[in-house]
Write an enzyme that holds these catalytic residues in place. Sequence first.
Site: not given
Length: 251
Positions: A17, A94, A143, A166, A170, A203
């Site tokens: 990304l 990022n 996200s 994860y 976020k 990705t």
Amino acid sequence: MTAKQIITLITGANQGLGFEVAKNLVLSSGSYHVIIGSRDPSKGAKAVANLQSLPDIKGTLDTLEIEVTDDESVDTAAEAVAAKHGRLDVLVNNAGILGQLPSLRDSLRAVLNVNVIGAASVTEAFLPLLRKSEEPRLIFVGSSIGSITGASDPSSPYYRPQGTDYRVSKAALNMLMVQYHHILGLEKKNFKVFTADPGLNATNFTGDADSLRARGAAEPHVGGAVIADVVKGVRDADVGKMVGKYGVSPW
């Protein structure tokens, strides 16, 4: 590089990304000078060469070695940008990883170290340069999978007990963004801070792009465009929020 270019640093931009955001910016306007942040200098240089070879490129590019979990690397990177440009207009945090360790506690340590502490470390190191910009922007790539509202709602696609490490990272990143939005807004009214949610993209982030496509993931340039729109000011009406393909996502 012209004097009026928008100096933009994207961490973890040699692929995925981050690369697509850089591509979108330099193809859309000559106003952008994009710095490709990369842990591996050779991969960063390759990404720059690939982008510079594109037809109709308008913006300019450079690369910067930066390992977001290494304070010395981060501080050295900030010094390099200061020496070369004297300011930073846009920082896109990022760089990120998925948790892939068998132990949740070990995986949480690793994921939070990159996705949250790394983003905070980079932000703190580059804040003096952002403060020198006339129109500073600070963007965290987040996200909706980190939405506590979504995780608590049985009707939400995010209501599932998966990816705990994860998702926690976020959710924490959203709090970090809100804190910077308040703190920096008090000192400089035009300091714009966002979380940008690119949605699910095919990705190599998980190591299996095809399996992501099978789940309905968009191609990476789609998510890249979402983040690039935040850089360009398209989503300025929603400053201080998590914005993306779903509009404004709930916390």
